[in-house]
Design an enzyme around this catalytic site. Structure first.
Site, short mmCIF file in Angstrom:
data_model
loop_
_atom_site.label_atom_id
_atom_site.label_comp_id
_atom_site.label_asym_id
_atom_site.label_seq_id
_atom_site.Cartn_x
_atom_site.Cartn_y
_atom_site.Cartn_z
N PRO A 1 -0.87 -9.62 0.83
CA PRO A 1 -0.25 -10.94 0.98
C PRO A 1 0.80 -10.92 2.08
O PRO A 1 1.64 -10.02 2.13
CB PRO A 1 0.39 -11.20 -0.39
N GLN B 1 -1.66 -14.51 -4.15
CA GLN B 1 -0.51 -13.99 -4.88
C GLN B 1 0.36 -15.17 -5.29
O GLN B 1 0.59 -16.08 -4.49
CB GLN B 1 0.30 -13.05 -3.98
N TYR C 1 12.47 -10.38 -6.18
CA TYR C 1 12.31 -11.80 -6.54
C TYR C 1 12.43 -11.97 -8.05
O TYR C 1 12.70 -11.02 -8.78
CB TYR C 1 11.00 -12.35 -5.97
N ARG D 1 1.90 -7.02 -8.65
CA ARG D 1 2.61 -6.19 -7.67
C ARG D 1 3.97 -5.80 -8.22
O ARG D 1 4.74 -6.65 -8.67
CB ARG D 1 2.78 -6.93 -6.33
N LEU E 1 2.36 0.97 5.56
CA LEU E 1 2.09 1.83 6.71
C LEU E 1 0.83 2.67 6.54
O LEU E 1 0.82 3.87 6.84
CB LEU E 1 3.32 2.67 7.07
N ARG F 1 0.71 -5.25 8.24
CA ARG F 1 1.04 -5.45 9.66
C ARG F 1 -0.03 -4.93 10.61
O ARG F 1 -0.23 -5.50 11.68
CB ARG F 1 2.40 -4.80 9.96
C1 FMN Z 1 4.98 -11.16 7.72
C2 FMN Z 1 4.96 -10.49 6.39
C3 FMN Z 1 4.89 -11.27 5.26
C4 FMN Z 1 4.83 -10.68 3.99
N1 FMN Z 1 4.69 -11.48 2.89
C5 FMN Z 1 4.54 -10.92 1.68
C6 FMN Z 1 4.23 -11.71 0.56
O1 FMN Z 1 4.00 -12.92 0.65
N2 FMN Z 1 4.17 -11.07 -0.64
C7 FMN Z 1 4.37 -9.72 -0.78
O2 FMN Z 1 4.30 -9.19 -1.90
N3 FMN Z 1 4.60 -8.95 0.29
C8 FMN Z 1 4.66 -9.50 1.51
N4 FMN Z 1 4.82 -8.72 2.61
C9 FMN Z 1 4.76 -7.25 2.45
C10 FMN Z 1 3.32 -6.76 2.71
O3 FMN Z 1 2.41 -7.28 1.76
C11 FMN Z 1 3.24 -5.21 2.69
O4 FMN Z 1 3.54 -4.75 1.40
C12 FMN Z 1 4.20 -4.57 3.67
O5 FMN Z 1 4.18 -5.23 4.93
C13 FMN Z 1 3.87 -3.09 3.90
O6 FMN Z 1 2.55 -2.95 4.39
P1 FMN Z 1 2.25 -2.68 5.97
O7 FMN Z 1 3.02 -1.45 6.35
O8 FMN Z 1 0.76 -2.49 6.06
O9 FMN Z 1 2.74 -3.86 6.74
C14 FMN Z 1 4.89 -9.27 3.87
C15 FMN Z 1 4.96 -8.49 5.01
C16 FMN Z 1 4.99 -9.08 6.27
C17 FMN Z 1 5.02 -8.20 7.49
#
Ligand code: FMN
Length: 388
Positions: free
Chosen positions: A25, A101, A187, A235, A305, A328
């Site tokens: 998400p 979500q 949250y 989550r 990551l 990301r």
């Molecule tokens: C732009 C952005 C928006 C995100 N929005 C949510 C969200 O709506 N709900 C959530 O649980 N995590 C959110 N996250 C966290 C991501 O789901 C993820 O857990 C986090 O970026 C780590 O993963 P990554 O290293 O692949 O980016 C967000 C992250 C980013 C970068």
């Protein structure tokens, strides 16, 4: 073709994913009064067309009060359903299973968008953007907080639980196949779980069992409106760095699994500091997914990551998680799943991408002497010489 776990189907309840790549998400901060816009449709569509088995829509709010920013997506009214239906339809059209979500920001509501600083929003700025219900957009918490959020009454908690059920019902009406309850990142639900934040003196605060009561009631209410053949994810911030850690998460998972939870999406942080790390290194939350899977006796999703195909494949091969979520890196490369399929030598035609794309990429791969632009480095840069 090689055998790859990442591109092996997986069935959870009545839902089969064509592979184990999940787009996590990600808030877009781009809704208008909670309604999905064309941007959201394009965004989820490109992730689905990139070949993921499961694509999540961002944290979508179960109550108006739960909106973190002006641009949060909503499922608190029935007139949000058509926009959500467009998202679910578009994910499916592009070959993935549609997930959403649901969340509530609690005391973290009413902030500027991250790229506008992310600080608490002001009435003047909100009204300049057309917000007409500033007073109703109230910040709420388990107990009165230092920054002025109001403590929920018991009657309000019961109404809140019902709001979650209604939002789940709307997601089902919109055609989603998987729902995730956001209980992480500082949250509202996480605030109840937290021994630091939750200073209530009734049976929603105090002991660990009391602090998890809200989440358990939400899970039960969600299951009343969510068909038995559809999976339910939660989550968690498995380690929040403030008194709620892997031991508490394992115990919580064991308590909510019998209520109908299928997968724990294993994140961290949010009570202190940001839940999205840039500094901890590759796969920094994978140990949490491993712990939940081994000791919690529940399926787990790893996130954080996870950047490279060989890294994702190794997490599954080592039995550390059941699903791999990418956030990301998918922004950087929405075609990550098909790219990973090619790198791992999996069958992209059957396992990953829509035929309009898969046919041509498979044909090009067959020619043997073309290396895709993303090739060249992997997680193990020394041993990966970039050969296809
Ligand atoms: C732009 C952005 C928006 C995100 N929005 C949510 C969200 O709506 N709900 C959530 O649980 N995590 C959110 N996250 C966290 C991501 O789901 C993820 O857990 C986090 O970026 C780590 O993963 P990554 O290293 O692949 O980016 C967000 C992250 C980013 C970068």
């Amino acid at each position: 073709m090689t055998d790859s776990l990442l591109f092996k189907t997986i069935t959870i309840r009545g839902v089969t994913l064509k592979n184990r790549v999940v787009i996590a998400p990600m808030h877009q901060y781009s809704a208008i009064e909670g309604h999905a816009q064309d941007w959201h449709v394009t965004n989820v569509g490109r992730y689905a067309a990139g070949g993921a088995g499961l694509v999540f829509v961002e944290s979508t709010k179960v109550e108006r009060r739960g909106c973190g920013t002006i641009g949060d997506l909503g499922a608190w009214r029935d007139d949000h359903i058509p926009g959500l239906t467009r998202l679910a339809d578009n994910i499916r059209l592009n070959g993935a299973v549609a997930a959403i979500q649901l969340g509530h920001s609690g005391a973290r509501a009413r902030c500027f968008r991250p790229w506008a600083g992310g600080k608490p929003l002001t009435r003047v700025a909100a009204e300049a953007e057309g917000v007409t219900d500033w007073d109703a957009w109230e910040r709420i918490a388990p107990a009165v907080s230092e920054d002025g959020a109001r403590a929920l009454t018991r009657a309000e908690i019961q109404a809140l639980v019902m709001s979650w059920g209604q939002a789940v019902r709307r997601c089902n009406d919109a055609g989603f196949d998987i729902v995730e309850i956001h209980a992480a990142h500082g949250y509202l639900i996480h605030q109840f779980l937290s021994p630091v934040i939750n200073q209530r003196t009734d049976d929603y605060g105090g002991s660990e069992q009391n602090r998890r009561r809200l989440l358990m009631q939400i899970v039960e209410e969600a299951r009343r409106f969510w068909p038995a053949d559809k999976p339910l994810f939660v989550r968690l911030s498995v380690e929040d760095g403030a008194g709620f850690g892997p031991d508490q998460s394992v115990a919580l998972a064991q308590a909510i699994k019998p209520l109908g939870v299928d997968v724990i999406d294993c994140s961290s942080g949010g009570i202190t500091g940001s839940p999205v790390s840039d500094t901890l290194g590759y796969g920094y939350q994978v140990p949490y997914a491993e712990r939940l899977k081994s000791d919690g006796g529940i399926m787990s999703m790893a996130v954080g990551l996870i950047v490279h195909a060989d890294q994702a494949e190794a997490i599954l091969q080592n039995g550390q998680a059941d699903l791999i979520a990418i956030a990301r890196e998918a922004m950087y490369n929405p075609n990550w799943p098909m790219d990973a399929a090619i790198k791992l030598g999996a069958d992209i035609n059957a396992a990953s991408t829509p035929p309009q794309v898969a046919y041509w990429l498979d044909k090009r791969r067959g020619s043997g002497n073309i290396v895709p632009s993303t090739f060249g480095t992997g997680i193990d840069r020394l041993s990966n010489d970039g050969d296809a």
